[in-house]
Design a protein around this motif. Sequence first.
Motif, PDB file in Angstrom:
ATOM      1  N   ILE A   1      73.955  26.495 -22.767  1.00 18.03           N
ATOM      2  CA  ILE A   1      72.498  26.595 -22.705  1.00 18.03           C
ATOM      3  C   ILE A   1      71.971  27.404 -23.891  1.00 18.03           C
ATOM      4  CG2 ILE A   1      70.577  27.606 -21.406  1.00 18.03           C
ATOM      5  CD1 ILE A   1      71.502  25.061 -20.201  1.00 18.03           C
TER       6      ILE A   1
ATOM      7  N   ILE B   1      71.701  25.303 -26.873  1.00 18.07           N
ATOM      8  CA  ILE B   1      70.585  24.359 -26.789  1.00 18.07           C
ATOM      9  C   ILE B   1      69.251  25.049 -27.078  1.00 18.07           C
ATOM     10  CG2 ILE B   1      69.284  22.851 -25.225  1.00 18.07           C
ATOM     11  CD1 ILE B   1      71.923  22.258 -23.803  1.00 18.07           C
ATOM     12  N   LEU B   2      69.079  26.279 -26.565  1.00 17.08           N
ATOM     13  CA  LEU B   2      67.771  26.928 -26.598  1.00 17.08           C
ATOM     14  C   LEU B   2      67.530  27.814 -27.814  1.00 17.08           C
ATOM     15  CD1 LEU B   2      67.402  28.041 -22.856  1.00 17.08           C
ATOM     16  CD2 LEU B   2      66.544  25.967 -23.943  1.00 17.08           C
TER      17      LEU B   2
ATOM     18  N   ILE C   1      69.927  22.876 -30.480  1.00 12.11           N
ATOM     19  CA  ILE C   1      69.756  21.430 -30.325  1.00 12.11           C
ATOM     20  C   ILE C   1      68.320  21.065 -29.977  1.00 12.11           C
ATOM     21  CG2 ILE C   1      70.500  19.419 -28.986  1.00 12.11           C
ATOM     22  CD1 ILE C   1      73.191  20.867 -28.579  1.00 12.11           C
ATOM     23  N   LEU C   2      67.699  21.794 -29.054  1.00 10.04           N
ATOM     24  CA  LEU C   2      66.338  21.463 -28.604  1.00 10.04           C
ATOM     25  C   LEU C   2      65.334  21.587 -29.738  1.00 10.04           C
ATOM     26  CD1 LEU C   2      64.338  20.763 -26.363  1.00 10.04           C
ATOM     27  CD2 LEU C   2      64.208  23.199 -25.813  1.00 10.04           C
ATOM     28  N   ASN C   3      65.359  22.725 -30.432  1.00  4.26           N
ATOM     29  CA  ASN C   3      64.418  22.916 -31.540  1.00  4.26           C
ATOM     30  C   ASN C   3      64.666  21.923 -32.672  1.00  4.26           C
ATOM     31  OD1 ASN C   3      62.540  25.100 -30.938  1.00  4.26           O
ATOM     32  ND2 ASN C   3      64.325  26.409 -30.810  1.00  4.26           N
TER      33      ASN C   3
ATOM     34  N   LEU D   1      65.804  18.891 -32.381  1.00  6.21           N
ATOM     35  CA  LEU D   1      65.288  17.584 -31.958  1.00  6.21           C
ATOM     36  C   LEU D   1      63.770  17.541 -32.039  1.00  6.21           C
ATOM     37  CD1 LEU D   1      65.814  14.788 -30.722  1.00  6.21           C
ATOM     38  CD2 LEU D   1      65.739  15.863 -28.459  1.00  6.21           C
ATOM     39  N   LEU D   2      63.098  18.598 -31.570  1.00  2.82           N
ATOM     40  CA  LEU D   2      61.635  18.635 -31.596  1.00  2.82           C
ATOM     41  C   LEU D   2      61.104  18.663 -33.023  1.00  2.82           C
ATOM     42  CD1 LEU D   2      60.929  21.147 -28.673  1.00  2.82           C
ATOM     43  CD2 LEU D   2      60.738  18.658 -28.629  1.00  2.82           C
TER      44      LEU D   2
ATOM     45  N   ILE E   1      65.544  28.779 -16.877  1.00  8.62           N
ATOM     46  CA  ILE E   1      66.221  27.517 -17.199  1.00  8.62           C
ATOM     47  C   ILE E   1      67.712  27.621 -16.904  1.00  8.62           C
ATOM     48  CG2 ILE E   1      66.887  25.990 -19.101  1.00  8.62           C
ATOM     49  CD1 ILE E   1      64.164  26.593 -20.373  1.00  8.62           C
TER      50      ILE E   1
ATOM     51  N   TYR F   1      69.670  25.358 -14.102  1.00  8.86           N
ATOM     52  CA  TYR F   1      70.787  24.509 -14.530  1.00  8.86           C
ATOM     53  C   TYR F   1      72.069  24.854 -13.774  1.00  8.86           C
ATOM     54  CZ  TYR F   1      74.650  22.868 -17.411  1.00  8.86           C
ATOM     55  OH  TYR F   1      75.816  22.291 -17.833  1.00  8.86           O
TER      56      TYR F   1
END
Length: 285
Positions: free
Chosen positions: A121, A124-125, A130-132, A134-135, A156, A160
Amino acid sequence: MKKKASFFKIFSVSVIWLWLGIFALTPIFLTFITSFLTSDSNSIVKLTPTLANYSDLLNHAYFSILLQSLYLATSCTIICLIIGYPFAFIIARSQSKHRSLLLLLVIIPFWTSSLIRTYAIMAILKAKGILNGLLLALGIIDQPLQILYSNMAVLIGCVYDLLPFMILPLYTNIEKLNQSYLEAAKDLGANWFTTFIKILIPLTMPGIIAGSVLVFLPTMTMFYIPVLLGGAKNLLLGNLIEHQFLTANNWPLGTAISVIITLFMGIFILIYWRNSDEEDRESLV
């Protein structure tokens, strides 16, 4: 032959009760007794009865930690219920060949350490995660979101980590639901919302309560997720207990907090017991 069977039954039950008495009931009893003793830096506890440990919990700092933990646990439970209920319903109403695969996908996270999943996690955060990434690639944001080391990241991570504990009791309850009730409601002209509120929720309430118990209580006592995802900025009950035992060496106060959490657990189990039948109680155990 009957005497041998009776002896084996008595022996088996005696061994189980002995095991529970030594490794379950005795620690709970010692925890309860220690919560009424006085802290001592030399011998851990002093055999001087006191109620100061419980009165200290009314201190503004400790009380705010309790409220913050309750807020996080309640939020996590509600989100897990919102996500888990439709997921459990889809699994329960899917074909048997697909049901096994979907259940496997729910159970797979248990095969990995929750600590490793928490680090996933974080990957990702984080700002360059990964999240940033992708955005930013999709052009939705212009700069990375600061999610890691915040209350949102802790929430989160808890959702999860504990979502399967909500899905599985709900699935068990929905799976044995009599389909004729839903068909009768449809024949009588009830729309999907009325059917959900007046048929589904009351009949699956034992599963809702069981899942809420299995999510709410662990959320209050988790200490590694707030440390890793929250950056130890916000102290929760789990972190407070760990601090009292390992750093402050105040075992009586740590056990007093543990007793309060145990009381919460007892209240939840009592609520579940009063709203479930014998079969549901056995599935929870």
